[in-house]
Design a protein around this motif. Structure first.
Motif, PDB file in Angstrom:
ATOM      1  N   TRP A  51      16.220  -1.697  13.225  1.00  0.00           N
ATOM      2  CA  TRP A  51      17.554  -1.347  13.713  1.00  0.00           C
ATOM      3  C   TRP A  51      18.364  -0.735  12.587  1.00  0.00           C
ATOM      4  N   THR A  52      19.018   0.361  12.868  1.00  0.00           N
ATOM      5  CA  THR A  52      19.890   0.986  11.872  1.00  0.00           C
ATOM      6  C   THR A  52      21.292   1.084  12.447  1.00  0.00           C
ATOM      7  N   GLY A  53      22.265   0.707  11.614  1.00  0.00           N
ATOM      8  CA  GLY A  53      23.645   0.779  12.070  1.00  0.00           C
ATOM      9  C   GLY A  53      24.577   0.440  10.929  1.00  0.00           C
ATOM     10  N   LEU A 105      26.172  -3.276  14.103  1.00  0.00           N
ATOM     11  CA  LEU A 105      26.407  -2.423  15.267  1.00  0.00           C
ATOM     12  C   LEU A 105      25.396  -1.295  15.102  1.00  0.00           C
ATOM     13  N   ALA A 106      24.336  -1.348  15.921  1.00  0.00           N
ATOM     14  CA  ALA A 106      23.197  -0.456  15.689  1.00  0.00           C
ATOM     15  C   ALA A 106      23.276   0.781  16.565  1.00  0.00           C
ATOM     16  N   TYR A 107      22.981   1.941  15.960  1.00  0.00           N
ATOM     17  CA  TYR A 107      22.922   3.193  16.732  1.00  0.00           C
ATOM     18  C   TYR A 107      21.525   3.804  16.707  1.00  0.00           C
ATOM     19  N   GLU A 108      20.611   3.171  15.953  1.00  0.00           N
ATOM     20  CA  GLU A 108      19.224   3.641  15.959  1.00  0.00           C
ATOM     21  C   GLU A 108      18.263   2.485  16.180  1.00  0.00           C
ATOM     22  N   MET A 109      17.167   2.800  16.867  1.00  0.00           N
ATOM     23  CA  MET A 109      16.111   1.832  17.138  1.00  0.00           C
ATOM     24  C   MET A 109      14.792   2.496  16.739  1.00  0.00           C
ATOM     25  N   LEU A 148      25.588   2.528  21.159  1.00  0.00           N
ATOM     26  CA  LEU A 148      25.802   1.483  20.150  1.00  0.00           C
ATOM     27  C   LEU A 148      25.613   0.112  20.768  1.00  0.00           C
ATOM     28  N   ARG A 149      24.852  -0.746  20.074  1.00  0.00           N
ATOM     29  CA  ARG A 149      24.700  -2.120  20.537  1.00  0.00           C
ATOM     30  C   ARG A 149      24.842  -3.084  19.358  1.00  0.00           C
ATOM     31  N   VAL A 150      25.124  -4.309  19.700  1.00  0.00           N
ATOM     32  CA  VAL A 150      25.226  -5.353  18.686  1.00  0.00           C
ATOM     33  C   VAL A 150      23.817  -5.866  18.386  1.00  0.00           C
TER      34      VAL A 150
END
Lengths: 224, 393
Positions: free
Chosen positions: B150-152, B203-207, B220-222
């Motif tokens: 996860w990247t954020g 707060l992740a914007y990459e998977m 965006l997800r937690v």
């Protein structure tokens, strides 16, 4: 073909997959139908309490029309619950807005308690398969109805009751597509096919709405 | 009708990872998945068609990272319309007990320091189908879990920008997803401020190095590493700092477990109910598969093991249905929050049917139990994993 995605087929996994590979879809579909009947028969024999065919039809129709507004009925068929937990579940759904009268809720509760109890078989037919068996495609009303002319004034209420949850107030769209001025209204074939048999996430309404009611809804939509 | 359903499934599967991320370049993969997934033989086993709830077959866990398109997916209402969460339309607001309310777009967020970590994401109901007596809910078996990178940005950095007032002790999340009926409660959750301020809460914007797919919470997800997935709000649009835990069904009634174990079959919680938070220690066998026939001689058994905020220190395997246990070899380096791969070479000598089991122990000494304590929601199943195999001469 329709039954290919059903839990019935999962139940017969190895046999059916082999059949599909060797002899193709026809044989697989035929086996599914046969297995479906076997499972249904077994399920009915295993029901807690007796469900008369008329009661079953009413409950299946309600589940299909009312529960599937928020979730597909596969969620129901996979439960194996005692009566007390079914009662709480149906009450919760009513509280959350499931469109069922008190009597209708009681009919649904009686059916799911008898059919999906902790001792029931792992694999049971889907609600849609059971409906198809009880009321063959198009519903029992189909034969007695000729061509129908819709009445827009009746369609407004029918729309609000059956369609609005997904297609929005005034047919302006919601979880489902906007229907006001939708080109499907000018394509009778596609409209009726979609309403009677479902499309993607939209359930089939053929066993729930009469042709007259569908025509009324269509007439009302055409005024939007 | 079959055709329509396939088309819809294809749309859904594109949402998992292919459509939004790669674009229409590889539709053949998506359509192959679509035709397979409907039959439970493809990358995902569908439990509920709408909202789309589907789990990963455990054989996929032979790889350390779970690919986006093979990652389990679960939500209460399905994803919001794709247009509403496109980067140009989407905004995140930070409000409540803060000194300065914020409205941020994705570019604003990406000005903050980027952080990448690998963490297990697991549905609280994973393994619900194993609980006896049976409990209501999606009947997940083994695969409502996955391990992804996860990247954020740190939630802490965003909260510091807004300035948390001293009374603020809970952080509430709201996503853009909405129920079909306005009478159904929204899926709103909160976590305690301490977890929100933990430097690993993102707060992740990459998977897995790609923009978050729609079904996994775009844009965006937690990510609350070590905690169950209901805290990992998808399609995040609002962060509200509060004085108390979020009221409402999904925080006060659902996703709660008895503080102490309840008597089996009592049907009622025997003690105060507390929110589900940390993941308990757990392991799974990825290979061989249930029902496999193996040859006499060396058989490689492999799988994964993880725990909440503590590392896994031991995995044991039994090849005689639990009579004797031997220690498996842990592979690679341990990483906080990620799962650990393990391997055991079994010298199969006796022809006939047997059962292979595994169990893990974490650094706090917590050992995976034979069966998990029953609870009315069917949460946190972490009983020994078990599969039947036949040894052929």
């Amino acid at each position: 073909m329709e039954r290919m995605g059903s839990p019935v087929c999962h139940g017969g996994g190895m046999t059916l997959r082999t059949a599909k590979k060797t002899s193709g879809f026809v044989l697989a579909a035929w086996l599914c139908t046969l297995l479906g009947w076997v499972v249904i028969t077994a399920a009915q024999e295993d029901d807690r309490g007796t469900i008369q065919p008329a009661q079953a039809r009413q409950a299946l129709t309600l589940i299909h029309a009312r529960c599937a507004v928020c979730h597909t009925t596969d969620l129901i068929v996979q439960q194996r619950l005692p009566a007390d937990r079914w009662t709480v579940t149906v009450e919760k759904m009513m509280h959350w807005g499931a469109d069922l009268s008190k009597d209708e809720a009681a009919a649904v509760l009686q059916f799911v308690t008898a059919r999906y109890h902790p001792g029931a078989p792992d694999h049971l037919p889907s609600i849609e398969e059971e409906l198809a068996m009880i009321a063959p495609a198009g519903g029992p009303r189909q034969g007695s109805e000729g061509p129908v002319t819709g009445v827009a004034s009746r369609g407004a209420g029918l729309y609000a009751h059956n369609c609005q949850a997904c297609h929005g107030e005034g047919a302006a769209g919601g979880a489902g597509p906007k229907l006001a001025r939708n080109t499907i209204l000018k394509n009778d074939g596609a409209f009726w096919e979609t309403v009677l048999h479902g499309r993607g996430p939209m359930p089939a309404w053929g066993a729930v709405l009469s042709h007259q009611e569908i025509a009324d809804i269509h007439a009302w939509l055409a005024t939007r | 009708m079959t055709v329509f359903r396939r088309e819809w499934l294809r749309t859904v599967l594109q949402g998992i990872g292919i459509g939004m991320v790669v674009g229409p370049g590889i539709p053949s993969i998506a359509s192959a998945q679509a035709s397979e997934a409907g039959q439970g033989t493809g990358p995902l086993t569908v439990r509920v068609t709408r909202p789309f709830d589907a789990e990963t077959p455990v054989r996929e866990f032979a790889s350390w990272l779970t690919p986006n398109e093979r990652f389990f997916t679960r939500s209460h209402f399905g994803p919001p319309p794709a247009d509403s969460v496109k980067p140009d339309a989407w905004r995140l607001t930070v409000k409540g007990l803060v000194k300065e309310e914020l409205t941020l777009n994705l570019k604003d967020l990406q000005q903050l320091e980027a952080v990448t970590l690998t963490a297990v994401l697991q549905c609280s109901g994973n393994g619900r189908a194993h609980h006896r007596p049976k409990v209501p809910g999606v009947q997940w078996e083994r695969g409502a879990v996955g391990n992804a990178q996860w990247t954020g940005v740190r939630l802490r950095d965003v909260l510091q920008q807004a300035g948390v007032k001293p009374q603020g002790v809970h952080v509430q999340f709201q996503g853009a997803d909405r129920p079909a009926l306005a009478t159904v409660p929204l899926f709103t959750r909160s976590i305690p401020l301490a977890k929100a301020l933990h430097p690993d809460t993102l707060l992740a914007y990459e998977m897995n190095g790609r923009p978050l797919p729609l079904l996994h919470g775009a844009p965006l997800r937690v990510i609350t590493p070590g905690w169950m997935a209901e805290s990992c709000m998808k399609w995040l649009t609002e962060i509200t700092v509060r004085v108390d835990e979020t009221p409402g069904y999904y925080m006060q009634q659902a996703y709660r477990i008895p503080e102490t174990a309840v008597r089996l079959s009592s049907g009622l919680p025997g003690s105060a109910m507390v929110p589900v938070e940390q993941m308990p220690v757990k392991s799974l066998i990825a290979a061989p598969a249930e029902g496999d026939t193996v040859r006499i001689g060396p058989v490689t058994i492999q799988g994964v093991a993880w725990a909440g905020e503590a590392p896994v220190v031991k995995v044991e395997v039994s090849c005689d249905d639990g009579k004797t246990w031997e220690q498996a070899r842990l592979l690679g380096e341990g990483q906080p929050y990620a799962w650990r791969q393990w391997q055991f070479v079994w010298n199969a000598r006796t022809p006939g049917p047997t059962a292979i089991l595994c169990r893990a122990t974490d650094a706090q000494g917590q050992e995976q139990p034979a069966t998990s304590p029953w609870n009315p929601g069917g949460f946190l199943w972490n009983g020994w994993d078990r599969l039947s195999v036949t040894v052929a001469a």
